[in-house]
Design a protein around this motif. Structure first.
Motif, PDB file in Angstrom:
ATOM      1  N   UNK A  10       0.858  -1.184   0.000  1.00  0.00           N
ATOM      2  CA  UNK A  10       0.000   0.000   0.000  1.00  0.00           C
ATOM      3  C   UNK A  10       0.889   1.228   0.000  1.00  0.00           C
ATOM      4  N   UNK A  11       0.841   1.975  -1.082  1.00  0.00           N
ATOM      5  CA  UNK A  11       1.656   3.183  -1.150  1.00  0.00           C
ATOM      6  C   UNK A  11       0.793   4.380  -0.777  1.00  0.00           C
ATOM      7  N   UNK A  12       1.448   5.458  -0.375  1.00  0.00           N
ATOM      8  CA  UNK A  12       0.711   6.687  -0.115  1.00  0.00           C
ATOM      9  C   UNK A  12       0.118   7.194  -1.428  1.00  0.00           C
ATOM     10  N   UNK A  13      -1.076   7.710  -1.362  1.00  0.00           N
ATOM     11  CA  UNK A  13      -1.739   8.180  -2.566  1.00  0.00           C
ATOM     12  C   UNK A  13      -2.841   9.150  -2.187  1.00  0.00           C
ATOM     13  N   UNK A  14      -3.386   9.813  -3.192  1.00  0.00           N
ATOM     14  CA  UNK A  14      -4.499  10.740  -2.991  1.00  0.00           C
ATOM     15  C   UNK A  14      -5.597  10.410  -3.975  1.00  0.00           C
ATOM     16  N   UNK A  15      -6.784  10.159  -3.456  1.00  0.00           N
ATOM     17  CA  UNK A  15      -7.962   9.972  -4.300  1.00  0.00           C
ATOM     18  C   UNK A  15      -8.625  11.335  -4.450  1.00  0.00           C
ATOM     19  N   UNK A 488     -14.185   1.889   2.018  1.00  0.00           N
ATOM     20  CA  UNK A 488     -15.553   2.310   1.706  1.00  0.00           C
ATOM     21  C   UNK A 488     -15.691   3.787   2.011  1.00  0.00           C
ATOM     22  N   UNK A 489     -16.225   4.531   1.048  1.00  0.00           N
ATOM     23  CA  UNK A 489     -16.395   5.979   1.183  1.00  0.00           C
ATOM     24  C   UNK A 489     -17.877   6.302   1.027  1.00  0.00           C
ATOM     25  N   UNK A 490     -18.494   6.784   2.098  1.00  0.00           N
ATOM     26  CA  UNK A 490     -19.887   7.208   2.045  1.00  0.00           C
ATOM     27  C   UNK A 490     -19.970   8.663   1.620  1.00  0.00           C
ATOM     28  N   UNK A 491     -20.878   8.980   0.708  1.00  0.00           N
ATOM     29  CA  UNK A 491     -20.903  10.314   0.107  1.00  0.00           C
ATOM     30  C   UNK A 491     -22.198  11.052   0.436  1.00  0.00           C
ATOM     31  N   UNK A 492     -22.230  12.312   0.047  1.00  0.00           N
ATOM     32  CA  UNK A 492     -23.368  13.169   0.381  1.00  0.00           C
ATOM     33  C   UNK A 492     -24.593  12.862  -0.471  1.00  0.00           C
ATOM     34  N   UNK A 493     -24.419  12.129  -1.582  1.00  0.00           N
ATOM     35  CA  UNK A 493     -25.582  11.822  -2.433  1.00  0.00           C
ATOM     36  C   UNK A 493     -26.141  10.427  -2.190  1.00  0.00           C
ATOM     37  N   UNK A 494     -25.659   9.737  -1.143  1.00  0.00           N
ATOM     38  CA  UNK A 494     -26.196   8.430  -0.790  1.00  0.00           C
ATOM     39  C   UNK A 494     -25.459   7.255  -1.383  1.00  0.00           C
ATOM     40  N   UNK A 495     -24.433   7.509  -2.206  1.00  0.00           N
ATOM     41  CA  UNK A 495     -23.647   6.410  -2.798  1.00  0.00           C
ATOM     42  C   UNK A 495     -22.521   5.998  -1.860  1.00  0.00           C
ATOM     43  N   UNK A 496     -22.068   4.762  -2.031  1.00  0.00           N
ATOM     44  CA  UNK A 496     -20.868   4.284  -1.349  1.00  0.00           C
ATOM     45  C   UNK A 496     -19.871   3.857  -2.420  1.00  0.00           C
ATOM     46  N   UNK A 497     -18.707   4.502  -2.415  1.00  0.00           N
ATOM     47  CA  UNK A 497     -17.632   4.159  -3.344  1.00  0.00           C
ATOM     48  C   UNK A 497     -16.666   3.242  -2.615  1.00  0.00           C
ATOM     49  N   UNK A 808      -0.130   3.571   8.091  1.00  0.00           N
ATOM     50  CA  UNK A 808      -0.632   4.608   7.181  1.00  0.00           C
ATOM     51  C   UNK A 808      -2.032   5.013   7.588  1.00  0.00           C
ATOM     52  N   UNK A 809      -2.289   6.330   7.493  1.00  0.00           N
ATOM     53  CA  UNK A 809      -3.588   6.857   7.900  1.00  0.00           C
ATOM     54  C   UNK A 809      -4.359   7.347   6.677  1.00  0.00           C
ATOM     55  N   UNK A 810      -5.668   7.455   6.834  1.00  0.00           N
ATOM     56  CA  UNK A 810      -6.555   7.950   5.785  1.00  0.00           C
ATOM     57  C   UNK A 810      -7.223   9.220   6.294  1.00  0.00           C
ATOM     58  N   UNK A 811      -7.145  10.286   5.487  1.00  0.00           N
ATOM     59  CA  UNK A 811      -7.801  11.537   5.833  1.00  0.00           C
ATOM     60  C   UNK A 811      -8.804  11.879   4.736  1.00  0.00           C
ATOM     61  N   UNK A 812     -10.071  12.048   5.114  1.00  0.00           N
ATOM     62  CA  UNK A 812     -11.080  12.561   4.180  1.00  0.00           C
ATOM     63  C   UNK A 812     -11.153  14.065   4.376  1.00  0.00           C
ATOM     64  N   UNK A 813     -10.966  14.832   3.306  1.00  0.00           N
ATOM     65  CA  UNK A 813     -10.779  16.284   3.428  1.00  0.00           C
ATOM     66  C   UNK A 813     -11.893  17.038   2.694  1.00  0.00           C
ATOM     67  N   UNK A 814     -12.096  18.282   3.113  1.00  0.00           N
ATOM     68  CA  UNK A 814     -13.186  19.069   2.524  1.00  0.00           C
ATOM     69  C   UNK A 814     -12.847  19.623   1.145  1.00  0.00           C
ATOM     70  N   UNK A 815     -11.622  19.399   0.648  1.00  0.00           N
ATOM     71  CA  UNK A 815     -11.309  19.803  -0.730  1.00  0.00           C
ATOM     72  C   UNK A 815     -11.680  18.699  -1.723  1.00  0.00           C
ATOM     73  N   UNK A 817     -10.869  15.505  -1.559  1.00  0.00           N
ATOM     74  CA  UNK A 817      -9.836  14.484  -1.732  1.00  0.00           C
ATOM     75  C   UNK A 817      -9.773  13.575  -0.509  1.00  0.00           C
ATOM     76  N   UNK A 818      -9.347  12.352  -0.745  1.00  0.00           N
ATOM     77  CA  UNK A 818      -9.057  11.413   0.346  1.00  0.00           C
ATOM     78  C   UNK A 818      -7.584  11.073   0.245  1.00  0.00           C
ATOM     79  N   UNK A 819      -6.847  11.352   1.325  1.00  0.00           N
ATOM     80  CA  UNK A 819      -5.392  11.189   1.314  1.00  0.00           C
ATOM     81  C   UNK A 819      -4.983   9.988   2.154  1.00  0.00           C
ATOM     82  N   UNK A 820      -4.131   9.159   1.565  1.00  0.00           N
ATOM     83  CA  UNK A 820      -3.498   8.057   2.297  1.00  0.00           C
ATOM     84  C   UNK A 820      -2.061   8.483   2.564  1.00  0.00           C
ATOM     85  N   UNK A 821      -1.727   8.700   3.842  1.00  0.00           N
ATOM     86  CA  UNK A 821      -0.433   9.282   4.201  1.00  0.00           C
ATOM     87  C   UNK A 821       0.307   8.400   5.191  1.00  0.00           C
TER      88      UNK A 821
END
Length: 1213
Positions: A10-15, A488-497, A808-815, A817-821
């Motif tokens: 698992x490498x660091x990455x940004x979704x 799993x990423x829950x979103x504001x429109x009801x979808x799960x990515x 490695x941590x996961x940050x969900x951000x208000x810009x 993006x989801x960052x794996x750092x």
């Protein structure tokens, strides 16, 4: 037992997700084959062929506004290797130059703090390839050395500069689009700033023209626009007129010299800059969709147009010219002579909404047969142009208004037979023929072509924030065989990515809920629970949705059945450590306890049950002791079933098999109900400890509230450590074994989430605050590992956190993006070549410099043995296996069409050179081999100087084209200019041009049109008399020549040249033009007026000028020599410039085509070129290639051959 060496990498990455308005113009497709675009403050690099994200570059603090790939218009070797260089500019005025392969910065540039309006790499200089020109608002252009970050010069102008465009045919010319008009700069130089302020012209929008408005109602939009004669004026328009406010884009046409494109929302204007006139208009009907952007092409006169609905249209240019002098004013039936762009195909539009709008397009610069579109929601769509060949048909009489597209007569420089199968669509010029031949000639020998767009790639981004994130259960030795790192990423429109974090690609998108997802909990590696609550009604009640989703099938089930309508909103769900139980917590309603395995409600707490503010399950349970008891009971039962007289070993084996069967059955039925514990806190801060076993819930203990803590907002529990966080930002660490607690006031705004890292003995945890996040280590001594705070070391807000793995941590951000750092939580770019990619990517720039050059030689010099092969291990290449494997991966990533061509024995060396230049995106090599293959083919033909070559170079190569075709194009162009003239100045320019072209009769007609009240009436009348009489008057030539010479000496160069052309002294005129540094004009005049021998003399003098140190454009000089057929001189020049590979390949091609006469001097040249190339291949470690060319060098390479053979024998020993 599975060995522990297995590792899920698992490498660091940004979704990334949706883009901002600033990112609208931050898109570029590089010659290297990759696409870069801006997303907030990030720069993404994607591979268009496989639609994979390769790199995310994070250094900017504000939104990225421009990205530009470096150009590859230079000779590549070990000293100047193939490298991925990219410049990105942001809204705060910072420019960062990247090494994309390693993810590191080469330099950072800052001049002002306003957004960069435009920037471009310089490509024309042989001396330096590191120069970057940028527009710093409001009115400054600065030239930077992008390797060192040094400012070379800057120049300010009077108006605000919006963008600029270089003249692709004349690098010293630059057009600046300003807020008021256009500034033409004619003395641009990398060595010093422009001395003048440029020539300023004004352009009135077509909508502001009263004539335009009047004509729309009577004759329609298109005819009205045809009447808009002059748009460029030297006078400022009146206050009522809208100037350039509506102009969206300015760009030189790369396919035709001195033509410019101006884009307005409802029309595209094509201007001829020689006469400052509109010569072509693409208008949209009133009901049509307005334009957003236009990308003109180089190989053919094509326009890719982006519309506001996301539709991309392809328009193919053609130039028509009527025989009459001017069109009829009223009721015209004949077509108006103009440059017309016919709509050939279009792609599907997107569904445009408030948040989904098309932003920008970019074209593949090497092949020009693919377009990338970025959309505001983060999607990237790759549309490829595909051609289908239809049988030849007779052109009907009414076909004058349509222009049929034909297949080209050659493929990679080699003529194509009529019965040959269709070749793959590798480039635009290989799909459709140029407009060089008349329809009758084309249709006699070429099939008709139809074009269409095909969607070949799609990258989807995350939707709009907010997000909730939850990583799947961690990797263990038991689940290692089926484990996938899914997020799993829950979103504001009801979808799960659901994302696979090994590749960073979207695994599944599930539309589960009808409102914002509030939380996700995994129940196994392949299933999860997610909950959502609708907007409260007037009574404060909502509709709760709790879904159990199976990832393998995509099936979604309402976990609570019919429950959920008109109740208090859910606050949280918590799954027990063994995935047996689920606690559902509501806002003002007692919590529920459910059995996950049977989806049954075990218990609904009473109304007096305390209100829960935080809850967590204990990791301790009694499953092991339960299993031991069950195993003991099963063992006793199993022993009774075995016969007493059986051998002991048989008894043991029977017992073991029965035990295994019983164990598997028990696991399948899940009939063990282990005892589990959870703790929760109420509104008063009191902590409760409850035990759950089966359907019984027991209250075990109550701990009174801590006076130092506020209302507890979250709890985390691992091993013997329990951590509580409150709304005031305090943390309380409980050591349950030592029975001690320690409070830590973090002085941060509210603790909202605490999560422990996975892994036995790993006591690190991440804490989410209102204004950031922290990582703590609680193992021995309590200490903070890292900290993030909004506004201090980041410009985004953290919405949710989790652990990706133990480190490695996961940050969900208000810009968005989801960052794996890493645990340090510092943004870190990764190496592209270390990524785990699902599909192999063709990009030789990712290899080490030596390896990329070896791969190039391996592809070029096929076959290496008796047959063609793409297996690198089949050749003698003494290199580490890892390097060989990387090279082989690149070869395997080639498409089947490319592999078939490379393995085709009929594929000639010239075709192979051209193909490899395209594959590498090497601009310098590509132009060289296109011109070289064309003129070697002309040399091979029986009549190299026919009136019109069977398949001439298209006009995009301008002065390199055959003279006959160049003359025809110029005559068509002056015809169009003549028809479009609307003032005396334009008429005079047309007359002057006609005189130079030798069209004296038409020139006289224009001169006689001068009105009697014009100050030039007398001069023009005399000139008309002179032109008509000079051809029949021989003795006057010496007088005219003397007058012309005097005029030139006194600064009237253009007039003197005209007089010399009148008396057929164009060769003398060219010499005068060259003396006065009008080199391009001299070459133009030579091609349209001189015979081949005289023209060659003029062009050779131009070559000497281009090779001079202060000009230093030797690569351009080589192209001119190729067009003259001076092949030996080309080899000598390439060798002297140390382009040993290109010299050797071209020499080999010339020898195969007998294009060079063999002599003693030539043999010396052949030996020198081949031996130097052999040494180059040896320096790369490519022994077999070096040996091949050393043997070709004859006696000069004998010493090198001996040395290589000795080295080879030593290696074998």
């Amino acid at each position: 037992m599975i060995p522990f060496t297995v590792n899920i990498k698992l490498s660091t990455r940004t979704l990334t997700g949706a883009l901002t308005q600033h990112n609208k113009g931050a898109l570029d497709w590089g010659c290297q084959g990759l696409i870069a675009y801006g997303c907030h403050s990030l720069v993404l690099v994607v591979d268009p062929s496989t639609a994979q994200s390769l790199q995310v570059l994070e250094k900017h603090k504000s939104d990225v506004v421009k990205v530009k790939w470096a150009r590859e218009n230079y000779h590549h070797n070990l000293g100047s290797p193939y490298a991925l260089r990219l410049a990105s500019a942001d809204a705060s005025g910072k420019i960062v130059v990247w090494d994309v392969t390693t993810g590191t910065t080469r330099c950072e540039i800052q001049e002002h703090s306003k957004p960069i309006h435009d920037m471009q790499w310089l490509w024309s200089q042989d001396a330096s390839r590191d120069l970057l020109l940028a527009v710093h608002p409001p009115n400054l252009i600065v030239l930077w050395n992008a390797d060192t970050g040094t400012k070379l010069w800057k120049k300010s102008y009077a108006e605000n500069i919006l963008s600029f465009s270089f003249n692709p045919f004349q690098p010293s010319q630059l057009a600046l689009l300003t807020s008021e008009g256009i500034v033409f700069v004619s003395d641009f130089s990398p060595s010093k700033p422009p001395t003048s302020c440029g020539r300023k012209v004004y352009i009135s929008s077509p909508h502001s023209s009263p004539a335009h408005a009047k004509l729309v109602s009577t004759t329609g939009a298109k005819k009205a626009l045809n009447k808009v004669k002059i748009l460029i004026t030297n006078e400022k328009p009146s206050a009522e007129a809208v100037t350039l406010n509506e102009c969206l884009q300015l760009s030189y046409l790369p396919s035709k010299r001195n033509h410019m494109l101006l884009l307005y929302p409802r029309e595209i204007l094509i201007l001829d800059l020689e006469v400052n006139q509109t010569v072509g208009v693409v208008a949209i009907e009133r009901t049509g969709v307005p334009f957003l952007q236009v990308t003109p092409c180089f190989q053919r006169d094509l326009l890719f147009c982006l519309h506001e609905n996301g539709c991309i249209t392809l328009r193919v240019g053609r130039q028509g010219c009527g025989s009459s002098g001017a069109p009829n004013e009223e009721g015209e039936s004949d077509p108006v002579p103009e440059m017309t762009y016919d709509l050939r195909c279009q792609c599907d539009a997107i569904r445009v909404t408030k948040t989904v709008r098309p932003y920008s397009i970019t074209c593949n610069p090497i092949n020009e047969n693919a377009i990338a579109l970025i959309i505001s929601d983060g999607r990237v769509m790759i549309w490829e142009l595909k051609s289908s060949v239809h049988g030849r048909k007779m052109r009907n009489a009414s076909g004058l208004n349509t222009c049929t597209l034909y297949a080209p007569l050659s493929f990679f420089g080699k003529p194509v037979g009529l019965l040959q199968k269709k070749r793959p669509d590798l480039s635009l010029d290989g799909m459709i023929a140029g407009q060089s031949l008349s329809d009758s000639l084309q249709s006699a020998s070429s099939p008709e072509v139809h074009l269409k767009f095909l969607l070949t790639g799609l990258l989807s981004g995350l939707p709009q924030p907010p997000f909730v994130v939850r990583m799947c259960p961690p990797l263990t030795t038991k689940n290692i065989s089926q484990y996938k790192p899914l997020l799993a990423v829950g979103t504001s429109n009801g979808s799960v990515f659901v994302y696979n974090l090994t590749s960073g690609l979207l695994h599944k998108e599930l539309n589960i809920h009808s409102c914002e997802v509030r939380g996700i909990e995994w129940t196994s590696l392949t299933s999860f629970l997610s909950f959502a609550s609708s907007t409260p009604n007037n009574s404060g009640l909502v509709r709760n949705e709790l879904q159990l989703v199976d990832l393998l099938t995509g099936k979604s089930m309402a976990f609570r059945g019919e429950r959920g309508n008109d109740e208090q909103p859910m606050e949280m769900i918590k799954v027990s450590h063994l995935k047996q139980y689920l606690v559902v917590v509501f806002k003002d309603k007692p919590m529920e306890l459910w059995d996950i395995r049977t989806c049954t409600l075990l218990r609904e707490m009473s109304k007096v049950f305390p209100t829960v503010t935080a809850l967590e399950w204990s990791p301790s349970h009694n499953l092991k002791s339960l299993r031991k008891k069950q195993m003991a009971a099963r063992e006793a039962m199993a022993r009774q079933t075995v016969s007493s007289d059986t051998d002991l070993s048989c008894v043991e084996s029977s017992v073991i098999s029965l035990l295994q069967e019983a164990e598997s059955k028990s696991e399948l039925s899940q009939n063990i109900s282990a005892r589990e514990h959870f703790v929760f806190a109420d509104t008063d801060g009191q902590v409760y400890h409850l035990t759950v076993e089966g359907n019984s819930v027991k209250d075990s203990a109550r701990i009174p509230p801590d006076g130092s803590m506020g209302s507890i907002s979250c709890i985390a529990w691992k091993g013997d450590t329990l951590v509580l966080g409150d709304v005031d930002g305090n943390l309380n660490f409980w050591d349950l074994k030592a029975r001690v607690s320690r409070g830590v006031p973090t002085r941060r705004n509210g603790v909202w989430k605490i999560r422990f890292a996975p892994g036995k003995g790993n006591q690190k945890l991440i804490v989410l605050y209102n204004d950031g996040a922290e990582v703590w280590d609680t193992k021995d001594q309590l200490q903070m590992v890292s900290s993030l705070r909004t506004g201090r070391n980041m410009n985004y807000r953290v919405l949710d956190v989790d652990w990706c793995s133990s480190d490695k941590v996961i940050l969900a951000c208000d810009d968005g993006c989801i960052r794996v750092l890493e645990m340090s939580m510092k943004p870190a770019c990764f190496r592209v070549d270390e990524q785990e990619l699902l599909d192999p990517v063709w990009c030789p720039y990712l290899l080490l410099p030596r390896a990329s050059l070896v791969l190039k030689a391996f592809l070029l010099h096929q076959p290496w043995g008796e047959k063609h092969s793409l297996d690198i291990s089949s050749i003698d290449y003494a290199e580490h296996d890892d390097i060989k494997n990387l090279i082989q991966q690149q070869v395997n990533a080639l498409t089947n069409d490319i592999k078939d061509l490379l393995l085709d024995p009929e594929f000639t060396l010239l075709q192979r050179c051209l193909l490899v230049a395209r594959l590498y995106g090497d601009e310098s090599e590509l132009h060289f081999w296109i011109v070289a293959s064309h003129y070697l083919q002309v040399f091979q033909s029986e009549a190299p100087h026919v009136s019109i070559s069977a398949n001439p170079l298209d006009i995009c190569y301008d002065l390199l084209c055959e003279n006959s075709y160049f003359q025809k194009f110029q005559l068509d162009r002056i015809c169009l200019q003549e028809v479009k003239r609307s003032s005396y100045d334009h008429t005079r320019k047309c007359a002057d041009q006609l005189l130079l072209l030798g069209q004296t009769d038409r020139a006289v007609q224009l001169l006689l049109e001068t009105s009697a009240d014009n100050p030039q009436y007398y001069c023009d009348s005399l000139k008309a008399c002179l032109v008509t009489t000079v051809t029949s008057s021989g003795p006057s030539q010496s007088t005219i020549k003397l007058v012309a010479t005097n005029m030139i000496a006194n600064g009237k160069l253009a007039e003197g040249v005209q007089l010399l052309c009148l008396i057929d002294k164009a060769a003398d005129a060219c010499r005068y033009l060259q003396t006065y540094n009008e080199w391009n004009h001299a070459a133009w005049l030579a091609k349209v007026r001189l015979n081949p021998e005289e023209c060659a003399e003029v062009m050779k003098r131009w070559v000497d000028h281009l090779c001079s140190p202060h000009i230093n454009q030797k690569y351009k000089a080589i192209l001119v020599l190729l067009s003259l057929g001076c092949f030996r001189k080309v080899v000598v020049m390439l060798h002297s410039m140390r382009c040993f590979d290109r010299a050797a390949l071209f020499l080999e091609a010339c020898l195969k085509n007998s294009a060079i006469e063999i002599s003693d001097e030539t043999n010396k040249l052949i030996s020198a070129v081949f031996v130097d190339y052999a040494r180059t291949l040896r320096s790369l470690g490519f022994t077999q290639g070096a040996l091949r060319f050393a043997l070709k060098a004859g006696d000069a390479g004998a010493e090198l051959v001996t040395e290589l053979q000795n080295n080879k024998s030593e290696d074998e020993k």
